[in-house]
Design an enzyme around this catalytic site. Structure first.
Site, mmCIF file in Angstrom:
data_model
loop_
_atom_site.group_PDB
_atom_site.id
_atom_site.type_symbol
_atom_site.label_atom_id
_atom_site.label_comp_id
_atom_site.label_asym_id
_atom_site.label_seq_id
_atom_site.Cartn_x
_atom_site.Cartn_y
_atom_site.Cartn_z
ATOM 1 C CB CYS A 98 16.067 -29.309 -43.819
ATOM 2 S SG CYS A 98 15.553 -27.908 -42.788
ATOM 3 C CE1 TYR A 107 6.267 -21.786 -41.994
ATOM 4 C CE2 TYR A 107 6.856 -22.207 -44.279
ATOM 5 C CZ TYR A 107 6.400 -21.339 -43.300
ATOM 6 O OH TYR A 107 6.069 -20.049 -43.629
ATOM 7 N N GLY A 108 8.162 -28.083 -40.622
ATOM 8 C CA GLY A 108 8.318 -29.529 -40.848
ATOM 9 C C GLY A 108 7.281 -30.413 -40.184
ATOM 10 C CB CYS A 126 11.487 -23.683 -47.163
ATOM 11 S SG CYS A 126 10.642 -24.704 -45.947
ATOM 12 C CG ASN A 127 14.578 -29.113 -48.866
ATOM 13 O OD1 ASN A 127 14.919 -29.789 -49.820
ATOM 14 N ND2 ASN A 127 15.410 -28.291 -48.266
ATOM 15 C CB THR A 128 8.980 -28.199 -45.244
ATOM 16 O OG1 THR A 128 10.135 -28.739 -44.596
ATOM 17 C CG2 THR A 128 7.743 -28.854 -44.700
ATOM 18 C CG HIS A 181 16.581 -24.235 -40.679
ATOM 19 N ND1 HIS A 181 15.462 -24.098 -41.469
ATOM 20 C CD2 HIS A 181 16.475 -23.300 -39.690
ATOM 21 C CE1 HIS A 181 14.705 -23.122 -40.970
ATOM 22 N NE2 HIS A 181 15.296 -22.624 -39.897
ATOM 23 C CG ASP A 204 13.554 -21.390 -44.422
ATOM 24 O OD1 ASP A 204 13.031 -22.465 -44.759
ATOM 25 O OD2 ASP A 204 14.287 -21.295 -43.414
ATOM 26 C CB SER A 205 10.022 -22.467 -41.804
ATOM 27 O OG SER A 205 11.312 -22.990 -41.559
HETATM 28 N N1 DGL Z 1 14.119 -24.921 -43.700
HETATM 29 C C1 DGL Z 1 12.988 -25.712 -43.932
HETATM 30 C C2 DGL Z 1 13.202 -26.813 -44.933
HETATM 31 O O1 DGL Z 1 14.048 -26.678 -45.767
HETATM 32 C C3 DGL Z 1 12.018 -26.027 -42.876
HETATM 33 C C4 DGL Z 1 12.474 -26.354 -41.524
HETATM 34 C C5 DGL Z 1 11.261 -26.338 -40.634
HETATM 35 O O2 DGL Z 1 10.707 -25.246 -40.467
HETATM 36 O O3 DGL Z 1 10.849 -27.392 -40.146
HETATM 37 O O4 DGL Z 1 12.503 -27.797 -44.950
#
Ligand code: DGL
Length: 265
Positions: free
Chosen positions: A183, A40-41, A72-74, A185, A8-9
């Site tokens: 996300c 990462y977003g 991580c979705n992104t 997080h 993940d990020s």
């Molecule tokens: N946890 C990440 C997600 O699911 C990324 C959050 C981020 O780094 O912006 O998208």
């Protein structure tokens, strides 16, 4: 024994690891949080693909993982297809906002989706939204400041509640009864989100459900591990290795809070 990589990020993917450990208690997990490059977003596709490649290469070459959960979705939005093409021998699982179960169960026909800017702009999300959410009103919002709250382990209390309220107010006031956490997080803020949402919801809206996709991803992971025919280990506890490109104190603290099994660092 299955060797399973997660990345993940930052610390967000622990929300998925936590659920995976419940279903695969005897396997080996290697978690990489890219906290030095979080979030990462707001990053571009090339950056996310490049980091996803480097992290996967590390997990595969240094630990021999056979399955990688892109927790991580992104990163899923921008790098999953690419990873599948460059690592054909690795099984990958990704995550997308859970619009499908939300649309199947909403009573108000209004669904709120919280995710990063990158995820909400990605064609993968738009496809899922248009396929499964077309009978409902979908209200999207970036969880502004949510990742920062989790990365600094500030997940409850007045400040966290205010940050959460600023992003969910419009969707809750519009009658959303399902809030999708898009996300990895965000599940660490689930209690706060649920509490604030139910505090500000209109009387006409039934109890609001906050949807964390992690249990469903863990079930999918279990079926991939079984189908692929990995041996299960005889060890009493899973072995978990946590690694961060940045300060690893939040990663370790959050892990200790949510998981009580063995930890190998
Ligand atoms: N946890 C990440 C997600 O699911 C990324 C959050 C981020 O780094 O912006 O998208």
């Amino acid at each position: 024994m299955a060797k399973i990589g997660f990345f993940d990020s930052g610390v967000g993917g622990l929300s998925v690891l936590k659920e995976a450990l419940k279903l695969l208690p005897n396997d080996e997990f290697y978690y990489y949080g890219d906290s030095a490059n979080c979030p990462y977003g707001i990053k571009g596709e090339a950056f996310i693909q490049n980091r996803s490649f480097e992290i996967t290469e590390h997990l595969v070459n240094d630990y021999g993982v056979e399955v990688v959960v892109v927790a991580c979705n992104t990163a899923t939005s921008y790098a999953l297809s690419y990873l599948r093409s460059v690592f054909p021998n690795v099984s990958f699982l990704g995550m997308v906002p859970a619009v499908k179960p939300a649309a199947a169960t909403t009573k108000t026909n209004v669904i709120g989706v919280l995710a990063t800017k990158g995820t909400l702009n990605a064609s993968l999300y738009k496809q899922i939204r248009d396929t499964y959410g077309c009978g409902s009103t979908i209200i999207e919002h970036i969880g502004e400041g949510f990742v920062e709250l989790v990365e600094s382990f500030d997940i409850s209390g007045q400040h966290a509640e205010q940050v959460v309220e600023d992003s969910i107010r419009d969707m809750v006031l519009a009658g959303a009864d399902k809030l999708v956490l898009g996300c990895s997080h965000y599940p660490f803020l689930k209690d706060t989100i649920e509490m604030v949402a139910n505090r500000i919801r209109p009387d006409s809206t039934p109890n609001i459900e906050v949807i964390d996709p992690a249990p469903a991803i863990a079930r999918h992971l279990r079926s991939v591990v079984k189908e692929t025919g990995f041996r299960t280990s005889n060890s009493e506890f899973p072995n978990v290795k946590l690694e961060s490109s940045g300060d690893d104190s939040v990663l370790n603290n959050l892990y200790k809070q949510c998981v009580t099994n063995n930890l190998i660092i």
